[in-house]
Design a protein around this motif. Structure first.
Motif, PDB file in Angstrom:
ATOM      1  N   SER A   2     -19.896   2.920 -17.202  1.00  0.00           N
ATOM      2  CA  SER A   2     -19.281   2.191 -16.018  1.00  0.00           C
ATOM      3  C   SER A   2     -17.923   2.623 -15.648  1.00  0.00           C
ATOM      4  O   SER A   2     -17.742   2.598 -14.284  1.00  0.00           O
ATOM      5  N   GLY A   3     -17.282   2.813 -16.660  1.00  0.00           N
ATOM      6  CA  GLY A   3     -15.814   3.081 -16.151  1.00  0.00           C
ATOM      7  C   GLY A   3     -15.606   4.462 -15.561  1.00  0.00           C
ATOM      8  O   GLY A   3     -14.982   4.342 -14.525  1.00  0.00           O
ATOM      9  N   SER A   4     -16.480   5.510 -15.931  1.00  0.00           N
ATOM     10  CA  SER A   4     -16.368   6.584 -15.080  1.00  0.00           C
ATOM     11  C   SER A   4     -16.963   6.589 -13.864  1.00  0.00           C
ATOM     12  O   SER A   4     -16.366   6.998 -12.841  1.00  0.00           O
ATOM     13  N   VAL A 105       7.248   5.255  -8.215  1.00  0.00           N
ATOM     14  CA  VAL A 105       7.541   3.784  -8.709  1.00  0.00           C
ATOM     15  C   VAL A 105       6.086   3.221  -8.879  1.00  0.00           C
ATOM     16  O   VAL A 105       5.986   2.660  -9.951  1.00  0.00           O
ATOM     17  N   VAL A 106       5.076   3.515  -8.162  1.00  0.00           N
ATOM     18  CA  VAL A 106       3.792   2.958  -8.207  1.00  0.00           C
ATOM     19  C   VAL A 106       2.980   3.247  -9.404  1.00  0.00           C
ATOM     20  O   VAL A 106       2.621   2.446 -10.177  1.00  0.00           O
ATOM     21  N   LEU A 107       3.218   4.664  -9.596  1.00  0.00           N
ATOM     22  CA  LEU A 107       2.485   5.443 -10.617  1.00  0.00           C
ATOM     23  C   LEU A 107       3.151   5.096 -12.239  1.00  0.00           C
ATOM     24  O   LEU A 107       2.271   4.628 -13.020  1.00  0.00           O
ATOM     25  N   SER A 108       4.435   4.642 -12.098  1.00  0.00           N
ATOM     26  CA  SER A 108       5.246   4.307 -13.183  1.00  0.00           C
ATOM     27  C   SER A 108       4.910   2.948 -13.564  1.00  0.00           C
ATOM     28  O   SER A 108       4.892   2.377 -14.772  1.00  0.00           O
ATOM     29  N   ILE A 109       4.712   1.931 -12.349  1.00  0.00           N
ATOM     30  CA  ILE A 109       4.540   0.562 -12.932  1.00  0.00           C
ATOM     31  C   ILE A 109       2.844   0.221 -13.306  1.00  0.00           C
ATOM     32  O   ILE A 109       2.806  -0.753 -13.712  1.00  0.00           O
ATOM     33  N   THR A 110       2.158   1.015 -12.629  1.00  0.00           N
ATOM     34  CA  THR A 110       0.656   0.635 -12.824  1.00  0.00           C
ATOM     35  C   THR A 110       0.294   0.476 -14.290  1.00  0.00           C
ATOM     36  O   THR A 110      -0.426  -0.520 -14.451  1.00  0.00           O
ATOM     37  N   PRO A 111       0.673   1.177 -15.246  1.00  0.00           N
ATOM     38  CA  PRO A 111       0.328   1.014 -16.592  1.00  0.00           C
ATOM     39  C   PRO A 111       0.882  -0.430 -17.173  1.00  0.00           C
ATOM     40  O   PRO A 111       0.425  -1.000 -17.793  1.00  0.00           O
ATOM     41  N   LEU A 222      -4.502  15.297   0.156  1.00  0.00           N
ATOM     42  CA  LEU A 222      -4.503  14.783  -1.373  1.00  0.00           C
ATOM     43  C   LEU A 222      -4.604  13.379  -1.637  1.00  0.00           C
ATOM     44  O   LEU A 222      -4.444  12.918  -2.807  1.00  0.00           O
ATOM     45  N   ARG A 223      -5.020  12.803  -0.660  1.00  0.00           N
ATOM     46  CA  ARG A 223      -5.079  11.258  -0.868  1.00  0.00           C
ATOM     47  C   ARG A 223      -6.148  10.856  -2.172  1.00  0.00           C
ATOM     48  O   ARG A 223      -6.039  10.183  -2.745  1.00  0.00           O
ATOM     49  N   SER A 224      -7.346  11.445  -2.017  1.00  0.00           N
ATOM     50  CA  SER A 224      -8.450  11.112  -3.122  1.00  0.00           C
ATOM     51  C   SER A 224      -7.920  11.677  -4.490  1.00  0.00           C
ATOM     52  O   SER A 224      -7.963  10.860  -5.411  1.00  0.00           O
ATOM     53  N   SER A 225      -7.027  12.780  -4.463  1.00  0.00           N
ATOM     54  CA  SER A 225      -6.757  13.306  -5.653  1.00  0.00           C
ATOM     55  C   SER A 225      -5.426  12.467  -6.317  1.00  0.00           C
ATOM     56  O   SER A 225      -5.488  12.312  -7.484  1.00  0.00           O
ATOM     57  N   THR A 226      -4.637  11.902  -5.350  1.00  0.00           N
ATOM     58  CA  THR A 226      -3.683  10.777  -5.801  1.00  0.00           C
ATOM     59  C   THR A 226      -4.353   9.517  -6.127  1.00  0.00           C
ATOM     60  O   THR A 226      -3.541   9.058  -7.239  1.00  0.00           O
ATOM     61  N   THR A 231      -5.921   6.228 -11.043  1.00  0.00           N
ATOM     62  CA  THR A 231      -6.836   5.866 -11.982  1.00  0.00           C
ATOM     63  C   THR A 231      -6.697   5.948 -13.272  1.00  0.00           C
ATOM     64  O   THR A 231      -7.098   5.374 -14.300  1.00  0.00           O
ATOM     65  N   ILE A 232      -5.931   6.980 -13.636  1.00  0.00           N
ATOM     66  CA  ILE A 232      -5.484   7.465 -14.836  1.00  0.00           C
ATOM     67  C   ILE A 232      -4.435   6.229 -15.455  1.00  0.00           C
ATOM     68  O   ILE A 232      -4.579   5.944 -16.648  1.00  0.00           O
ATOM     69  N   GLY A 233      -3.640   5.862 -14.462  1.00  0.00           N
ATOM     70  CA  GLY A 233      -2.893   5.017 -14.743  1.00  0.00           C
ATOM     71  C   GLY A 233      -3.256   3.675 -14.953  1.00  0.00           C
ATOM     72  O   GLY A 233      -2.923   2.879 -15.852  1.00  0.00           O
ATOM     73  N   ILE A 234      -4.388   3.305 -14.298  1.00  0.00           N
ATOM     74  CA  ILE A 234      -5.325   2.080 -14.394  1.00  0.00           C
ATOM     75  C   ILE A 234      -5.905   2.327 -15.896  1.00  0.00           C
ATOM     76  O   ILE A 234      -6.269   1.172 -16.554  1.00  0.00           O
TER      77      ILE A 234
END
Length: 286
Positions: A2-4, A105-111, A222-226, A231-234
């Motif tokens: 499910s997560g994948s 900022v967004v990727l740092s705050i996501t976790p 690069l949008r999908s890759s970003t 999703t890693i941060g999530i």
């Protein structure tokens, strides 16, 4: 599994949605997507509470299986017209993030959200049981208020379409942590319900601004890759479960939620201090 499936879906779904809209409507479109996603929390809580009232766990899992099947059939018929066979080097994605403080900022705050906020959704029902001793049907009804608030928030964002996205993004997380902390000190069921409603609004605001900022600040190729990096941060929310288990050894449910909120606030202030408050004001429209 499910997560994948979710990580793949998230990486492409919102990028595909953004690609199909004019730039000035991207935030509104993503807000509608967030609204539909969070609306499931409203419906799921009500249906789940009703099914569990009749102690039909098999029926609940059967319904979930049907929903997964329907979603899979819809995905088979969906075509990504802008999908190419070219591989995106991970180095390009990291270099883009490194050169863009807004993405940083967004990727740092996501976790912070996924470790110290997201687990509270699973703790709403135990908290209500611990504090108010409500039945299954009422439990599902009161728990669904958070989903209703998230749906209202997503709709409001789609209509308002705020420009200062980064400021709204950070402010919504700050407000959400404050509300979660205040909720644990309340002994009135209707006050707690009201807090859950406004927490839902802030939760959908956070999610919509997060995706809009990632999309609008990433290069088209690069949008999908970003989004995959997001999703890693999530996915790091796994540590939230570990944190809850550790806190639960010496706290009741209310205490666990309270300490999670305080931990999240501390780390959020640290990140704001690192990037500087002026950054959120001067570049918040990015």
């Amino acid at each position: 599994c499910s997560g994948s499936l979710w990580s793949v879906d998230f990486s492409f779904r919102r990028r595909m949605l953004g690609d199909s809209l004019p730039k000035n409507l991207v935030s509104a479109g993503i807000s509608f997507d967030v609204m539909s996603s969070h609306a499931t929390r409203l419906i799921a809580m009500l249906i789940g509470g009703l099914i569990l009232t009749y102690e039909s766990v098999v029926g609940l899992f059967t319904l979930l299986c049907i929903f997964y099947t329907i979603s899979g059939l819809l995905l088979i018929r969906t075509t990504d017209r802008k999908l190419t066979s070219e591989k995106t080097p991970a180095k390009k994605v990291f270099l883009q993030v490194r050169s863009n403080n807004t993405l940083m900022v967004v990727l740092s705050i996501t976790p912070i959200f996924n470790i110290f906020v997201l687990p509270y959704l699973a703790l709403i029902a135990p908290f209500l049981l611990e504090r108010f001793s409500v039945g299954e049907l009422l439990l599902g009804s009161f728990s669904s208020v958070e989903g209703f608030g998230a749906m209202v928030g997503g709709l409001a964002l789609a209509l308002i379409n705020p420009l200062k996205r980064l400021l709204v993004f950070v402010s919504s997380l700050f407000g959400l942590l404050i509300l979660i902390f205040l909720m644990t000190n309340m002994n009135n069921l209707f006050v707690v319900t009201g807090i859950l409603f406004f927490a839902g609004i802030l939760s959908s605001t956070y999610s919509a601004m997060q995706s809009a900022i990632i999309y609008l600040n990433s290069k088209p190729s690069l949008r999908s890759s970003t989004f995959s990096l997001l999703t890693i941060g999530i996915g790091i929310g796994l540590f939230g479960t570990i944190n809850v288990s550790w806190l639960a050894q010496s706290n009741n449910v209310a205490g666990v939620i309270r300490w999670m909120a305080l931990e999240g606030l501390f780390l959020l202030f640290m990140i704001i201090s690192i990037f500087g408050f002026k950054h959120f004001i001067s570049r918040s429209a990015s």
